[in-house]
Scaffold this motif. Sequence first.
Motif, PDB file in Angstrom:
ATOM      1  N   ASN A   1       5.592  11.930 -12.619  1.00 16.43           N
ATOM      2  CA  ASN A   1       5.259  10.485 -12.361  1.00 16.43           C
ATOM      3  C   ASN A   1       7.084  10.800 -10.976  1.00 16.43           C
ATOM      4  OD1 ASN A   1       5.050   7.988 -12.363  1.00 16.43           O
ATOM      5  ND2 ASN A   1       6.411   7.643 -13.907  1.00 16.43           N
ATOM      6  N   SER A   2       6.223  11.579  -9.435  1.00 11.30           N
ATOM      7  CA  SER A   2       7.273  11.251  -8.731  1.00 11.30           C
ATOM      8  C   SER A   2       6.809  10.556  -7.685  1.00 11.30           C
ATOM      9  CB  SER A   2       7.723  12.765  -7.662  1.00 11.30           C
ATOM     10  OG  SER A   2       8.202  13.964  -8.522  1.00 11.30           O
ATOM     11  N   ASP A   3       6.752   9.918  -6.823  1.00 12.73           N
ATOM     12  CA  ASP A   3       6.593   8.931  -5.808  1.00 12.73           C
ATOM     13  C   ASP A   3       6.275   9.476  -4.475  1.00 12.73           C
ATOM     14  OD1 ASP A   3       6.231   6.115  -6.802  1.00 12.73           O
ATOM     15  OD2 ASP A   3       8.512   6.097  -7.473  1.00 12.73           O
ATOM     16  N   VAL A   4       5.078   9.583  -3.439  1.00 13.41           N
ATOM     17  CA  VAL A   4       5.218  10.030  -2.257  1.00 13.41           C
ATOM     18  C   VAL A   4       4.608   8.127  -1.417  1.00 13.41           C
ATOM     19  CG1 VAL A   4       4.116  11.250  -1.094  1.00 13.41           C
ATOM     20  CG2 VAL A   4       4.732  11.907  -3.219  1.00 13.41           C
ATOM     21  N   PHE A   5       4.680   8.880  -0.734  1.00 12.02           N
ATOM     22  CA  PHE A   5       4.997   7.609   0.043  1.00 12.02           C
ATOM     23  C   PHE A   5       3.749   8.189   1.951  1.00 12.02           C
ATOM     24  CE2 PHE A   5       7.971   5.799  -1.959  1.00 12.02           C
ATOM     25  CZ  PHE A   5       7.860   5.032  -2.117  1.00 12.02           C
ATOM     26  N   VAL A   6       3.113   8.123   2.383  1.00  8.30           N
ATOM     27  CA  VAL A   6       2.612   8.467   3.809  1.00  8.30           C
ATOM     28  C   VAL A   6       2.391   7.068   4.684  1.00  8.30           C
ATOM     29  CG1 VAL A   6      -0.062   7.670   2.443  1.00  8.30           C
ATOM     30  CG2 VAL A   6       0.143   9.294   4.636  1.00  8.30           C
ATOM     31  N   ARG A   7       3.359   7.735   5.902  1.00 10.89           N
ATOM     32  CA  ARG A   7       3.596   6.743   7.160  1.00 10.89           C
ATOM     33  C   ARG A   7       1.980   7.423   7.947  1.00 10.89           C
ATOM     34  NH1 ARG A   7       6.133   6.504  12.176  1.00 10.89           N
ATOM     35  NH2 ARG A   7       7.697   4.150  12.067  1.00 10.89           N
ATOM     36  N   ILE A   8       0.952   7.073   7.975  1.00  8.52           N
ATOM     37  CA  ILE A   8       0.306   6.148   9.032  1.00  8.52           C
ATOM     38  C   ILE A   8       0.261   5.789  11.073  1.00  8.52           C
ATOM     39  CG2 ILE A   8      -2.389   6.246   9.931  1.00  8.52           C
ATOM     40  CD1 ILE A   8      -2.593   6.059   6.931  1.00  8.52           C
ATOM     41  N   SER A   9       0.957   6.811  11.809  1.00 11.30           N
ATOM     42  CA  SER A   9       0.699   6.060  12.952  1.00 11.30           C
ATOM     43  C   SER A   9      -0.078   6.746  14.318  1.00 11.30           C
ATOM     44  CB  SER A   9       2.370   6.753  13.376  1.00 11.30           C
ATOM     45  OG  SER A   9       2.804   7.888  13.320  1.00 11.30           O
ATOM     46  N   ASN A  10      -0.463   6.016  15.182  1.00  9.47           N
ATOM     47  CA  ASN A  10      -0.726   6.376  16.927  1.00  9.47           C
ATOM     48  C   ASN A  10      -0.199   7.930  17.177  1.00  9.47           C
ATOM     49  OD1 ASN A  10      -2.408   4.398  16.266  1.00  9.47           O
ATOM     50  ND2 ASN A  10      -1.064   3.409  17.592  1.00  9.47           N
ATOM     51  N   LYS A  11      -1.846   9.095  17.277  1.00 12.19           N
ATOM     52  CA  LYS A  11      -0.907  10.642  17.807  1.00 12.19           C
ATOM     53  C   LYS A  11      -0.082  10.436  18.483  1.00 12.19           C
ATOM     54  CE  LYS A  11      -2.305  14.171  16.909  1.00 12.19           C
ATOM     55  NZ  LYS A  11      -2.002  14.866  15.503  1.00 12.19           N
ATOM     56  N   GLY A  12       1.020  10.676  18.473  1.00 16.82           N
ATOM     57  CA  GLY A  12       1.606  10.980  19.732  1.00 16.82           C
ATOM     58  C   GLY A  12       2.864   9.986  20.232  1.00 16.82           C
ATOM     59  N   ALA A  13       3.003   9.141  19.291  1.00 16.87           N
ATOM     60  CA  ALA A  13       3.247   7.286  19.025  1.00 16.87           C
ATOM     61  C   ALA A  13       4.571   7.079  18.228  1.00 16.87           C
ATOM     62  CB  ALA A  13       2.775   6.595  19.887  1.00 16.87           C
ATOM     63  N   ASN A  14       5.715   6.599  18.278  1.00 14.51           N
ATOM     64  CA  ASN A  14       6.513   5.460  17.761  1.00 14.51           C
ATOM     65  C   ASN A  14       5.621   4.573  16.994  1.00 14.51           C
ATOM     66  OD1 ASN A  14       8.949   7.938  16.276  1.00 14.51           O
ATOM     67  ND2 ASN A  14       8.856   7.779  18.773  1.00 14.51           N
ATOM     68  N   SER A  15       4.881   4.802  16.147  1.00 15.56           N
ATOM     69  CA  SER A  15       3.571   3.322  16.551  1.00 15.56           C
ATOM     70  C   SER A  15       3.228   3.040  15.327  1.00 15.56           C
ATOM     71  CB  SER A  15       2.751   3.273  17.645  1.00 15.56           C
ATOM     72  OG  SER A  15       1.797   1.728  17.414  1.00 15.56           O
ATOM     73  N   CYS A  16       4.054   2.603  14.152  1.00 17.94           N
ATOM     74  CA  CYS A  16       3.176   2.761  12.366  1.00 17.94           C
ATOM     75  C   CYS A  16       2.255   1.945  12.172  1.00 17.94           C
ATOM     76  CB  CYS A  16       4.352   2.435  12.027  1.00 17.94           C
ATOM     77  SG  CYS A  16       4.688   2.702   9.930  1.00 17.94           S
ATOM     78  N   GLU A  17       1.499   2.519  12.247  1.00 19.69           N
ATOM     79  CA  GLU A  17      -0.403   1.279  11.793  1.00 19.69           C
ATOM     80  C   GLU A  17       0.004   1.270  10.298  1.00 19.69           C
ATOM     81  OE1 GLU A  17      -2.914   0.503  14.087  1.00 19.69           O
ATOM     82  OE2 GLU A  17      -1.189   1.231  15.570  1.00 19.69           O
ATOM     83  N   ALA A  18       0.233   2.069   9.501  1.00 24.77           N
ATOM     84  CA  ALA A  18       0.001   1.316   7.693  1.00 24.77           C
ATOM     85  C   ALA A  18       0.823   2.375   7.220  1.00 24.77           C
ATOM     86  CB  ALA A  18      -1.206   1.938   7.499  1.00 24.77           C
ATOM     87  N   VAL A  19       1.312   1.962   5.757  1.00 25.16           N
ATOM     88  CA  VAL A  19       2.273   2.372   4.860  1.00 25.16           C
ATOM     89  C   VAL A  19       1.485   2.260   3.439  1.00 25.16           C
ATOM     90  CG1 VAL A  19       4.229   3.019   4.073  1.00 25.16           C
ATOM     91  CG2 VAL A  19       4.167   2.800   6.577  1.00 25.16           C
ATOM     92  N   GLY A  20       0.987   3.886   3.305  1.00 27.36           N
ATOM     93  CA  GLY A  20       1.079   3.896   1.432  1.00 27.36           C
ATOM     94  C   GLY A  20       1.431   5.243   0.366  1.00 27.36           C
ATOM     95  N   ASN A  21       1.849   4.635  -0.517  1.00 28.98           N
ATOM     96  CA  ASN A  21       1.721   5.381  -1.490  1.00 28.98           C
ATOM     97  C   ASN A  21       0.941   5.666  -3.184  1.00 28.98           C
ATOM     98  OD1 ASN A  21       1.849   2.453  -2.813  1.00 28.98           O
ATOM     99  ND2 ASN A  21       3.533   3.263  -4.244  1.00 28.98           N
ATOM    100  N   PHE A  22       1.387   6.947  -3.768  1.00 31.06           N
ATOM    101  CA  PHE A  22       0.759   7.306  -4.817  1.00 31.06           C
ATOM    102  C   PHE A  22       1.883   8.350  -5.288  1.00 31.06           C
ATOM    103  CE2 PHE A  22       0.503  10.210  -1.938  1.00 31.06           C
ATOM    104  CZ  PHE A  22       0.211  11.623  -1.881  1.00 31.06           C
TER     105      PHE A  22
END
Length: 950
Positions: A656-677
């Motif tokens: 029952n561990s939480d994990v968060f995924v951060r999706i960003s544009n390649k090679g940039a500190n530009s966050c597009e979305a964050v999800g969890n499961f």
Amino acid sequence: MIKQLLFALCIITSISLYSQKEANIWYFGRNAGIDFNSGTPVALNDGLLNTDEGCSTISDENGNLLFYSDGINVWTKNHELMKYSDGRLANNLQGNPSSTQSGLIVPNPEDSNIYYIFTVGTNFIGTGSGYPNNPGFNFYTIDVSKGTGGEIISGPINLADGKDFSWSEKVTAVQGKDCSEIWVLSIVQNTFYAYKIDKTGVDFSNPITSASSYFLSDKRGYLKVSPDGTKVALADYTSDGSGRLVLFNFDNSTGKITSNGEILTNGSSDGAPYGVEFSQQSTKLYSSLYHPDSNSFRIFQYDLLDRDIAQTKTQVWSESGFRGALQLGIDGRIYASIPGKSYLGAIENPEDNASDIRFTSNAVSLGSKISSQGLPPFIQSFFAPVKLINIATNEVLNNSNQVFCIGDSYTIEPEKNDPLDTYTWFKDGTQIASTRSLTVDNTNHGSGLYEVKIESASECKKTFTGKVQITFEPKPVINTISTYVQCDFDSNPIDGFTSFNLELLEADLVNNSTDLTIEFFENSDSSFSTPLNKNNYTNTIATNHSVTVKITNNTTKCYQTDVINLQVNPTGLTSYSDEYVCELDENATIPNAKFSTGSNNSYFDFSIKTQQIISNSDGALSETSHDFQYYRTTEDASLQVNQILPPYEDDIFINNSDVFVRISNKGANSCEAVGNFKIFVEKIPEPQGNLEGLILCVDNPRLTPQPHTITLNADTGNSSDIYKWYLNGSLIIGANSAAYNANSAGEYKVEAYRKHPNIDIPCLGYNTFIVKESNQALIVNIKSVDDQDNLDNNKIEVTVEGIGDYEYALNSTNLSDFVKGDENLNYTFTNIPPGLNSISIRDRNGCGIVTSNQISTIYFQRHFTPNGDGKNDTWRVLGVDNDYYQLVKVQIFDRHGKLINEITDKNHPGWNGIYNGTILPTNDYWYNAELLDINKKIRKKTGHFTLLRK
């Protein structure tokens, strides 16, 4: 490379920094001398001075020798004895070469021809030298324009105030508040005497006295004033090593000692202080000490900027040897006289902290000449530089090579400020300005050696100089980066505020961060006083904000700034499907593990999750266009710290561990979305096993095929689990149940598989059964040995066959009566009683007990005593009164062969020693016996026994 360059420049600068050349030539020791006029001290061998301690030398403002003295004799620049105005030789001054500071030469502040020699004597009377008993404190006036190198035009004038014999061996001098006066300072007992010298000469009638609570223990040891005129250091040397180093405050505008004195040494452990000296900037104090117990010469440093100066005491050098003086040179180094050596030692970097001090024992060669204890003292102000100040920071620039930054402008000016003085600036020897302040940048003047000459407008007409080496270095280059876009997925994802990890920008801001400090500030913080927490910064302006980055070169201190744009995207958390993994086996890394142990945790291959997210994005995402980063917490995902990286086996998760995924544009500190499961860890099956060993009882001899089995039950309690069985590593075909009937010995491994709807490969658990075979014993031989000389020697030996673990019992099947022998397959019983006996053999593994047929044991008595006591009252054959024997015939004869008794009944009580009513005497008797057993075997025996009458 930069550090090495700066150090080299610093050395060059320090050598050239000061213009006071009156201290450029020294004579001391055994005809030794050095010359600083070339910038580096060079040995002189033309001196006539030969002294244990006291010595003094003076040059003109261009560094040309004027005269020198040992406190008794005065030699001119031509190395001839100077004369008095009346023609007498100047060889009878009131000093003493054995006095610590026997002479000090001081110029008149405004008359370049007039000098004064101040002498202090000692209580020592030199043998045959005519040295006077301590004459106290005196001075002489010399006019160097007279004669062929100067004449003594007056003196001695006694300043000892009637305390000649008590006067110390100490004298020092320092400039007053301006160039027009000099203070000469000495001490007797606990009173300091300060004499002011101005253009009119020595004011010997009105000394400034300062009483101290510290009383001298001895007269020996040096006295020095700091170059800035604020401190006085006194070395109170004693032969027993218990002397003290004392520090006083001094006011060079009044000549007063303004403190009672702070004791800095512990004489009993440190030794007795002899030499003292200040660094040029008057920030450090050094003392040389002699410890008589260890015969060691030591040098200590004290930090005068510390609140508790005594506690900063640090030894910076020590070696075997006698005491020696310390003296500051015009090059900024502090030199140490090491008695009996053909060189001087030197503290190379006196302004540094003690841990960084470099002491060179053989810093200056004296050629063929020898150093003794003393070095020539000077007016300490000779060594005080004109301080050059950076106007913007108020920083003193003289201390070291100054690094200025390309692109910036700097204004420097001397600390000395008199509107009537004349200021002239030079760069690398070329005049560049005639103003007090000088503005410097890399384009108008650039790197080089800057010097200001100040022509004093006062009556003393002195020239003061200050120098500083300036090197222009480039500022760090900051790369242009795109806006740092951060997803706002905290508890309020639409407020425009979130956390940024500014440290992530550093790799993009500079190409090489080596020797750089990178800091971030609010744009309003123009003084860069409050660095931001770059690991966890929350923007102070919603949605769009910017901060300033400051990147500083740690060596040059040059820095560059730029503005970094920040942007907050309102982003909620996207829910992705949960993942399920099998629990790890803690024993997986143990070779030949016998059973699995659930760890309650596992790992997950996040590359699978990345492909899953990409597949469900309808082509919007790919590994080419986007970065996928995985974290355990929302804070980590926001700050992009503690990222979960391959190899994923290193990142362990509990159920029952939480994990968060951060999706960003390649090679940039530009966050597009964050999800969890979530990650759910499924338990592995736990089949039963038995490593202690189960016993399979087989026949003896073992039958083929072997019909017996033992049930191995590995049931996990889950009816849906699937099983596989292995015997000694080989799969048992068709064995798929929780239980297995084993019919042979070996190692049985069972694997249990449990399927999960969300896990492709079933979860596996395993265990092991150890099966051992055993059986009842098979008796192969029984050997009985009876009728020995002693009844106790009767024995039965039994031999068996079998694969069990056997123990043996005589005439019993009780478990407590069985014993284990030294050997498994045979055993010997001793002390067998007469009669019928049987042996039982038990398999300790539980496969049963086997009992032998009855074994007959007989014994022919060796004597009997028919005395009616109930013991051995008759003679008979023991062990025949049973069903084993059918017929017994025993005949008894006397020694002459006469038959005297016959026994034919196996139950007969035995012969009582009587023949025909006559009691026979003690004697030997003979028997002849025949025994018939149930097997129709006849046993015959003849022998004799003794009848004893007691």
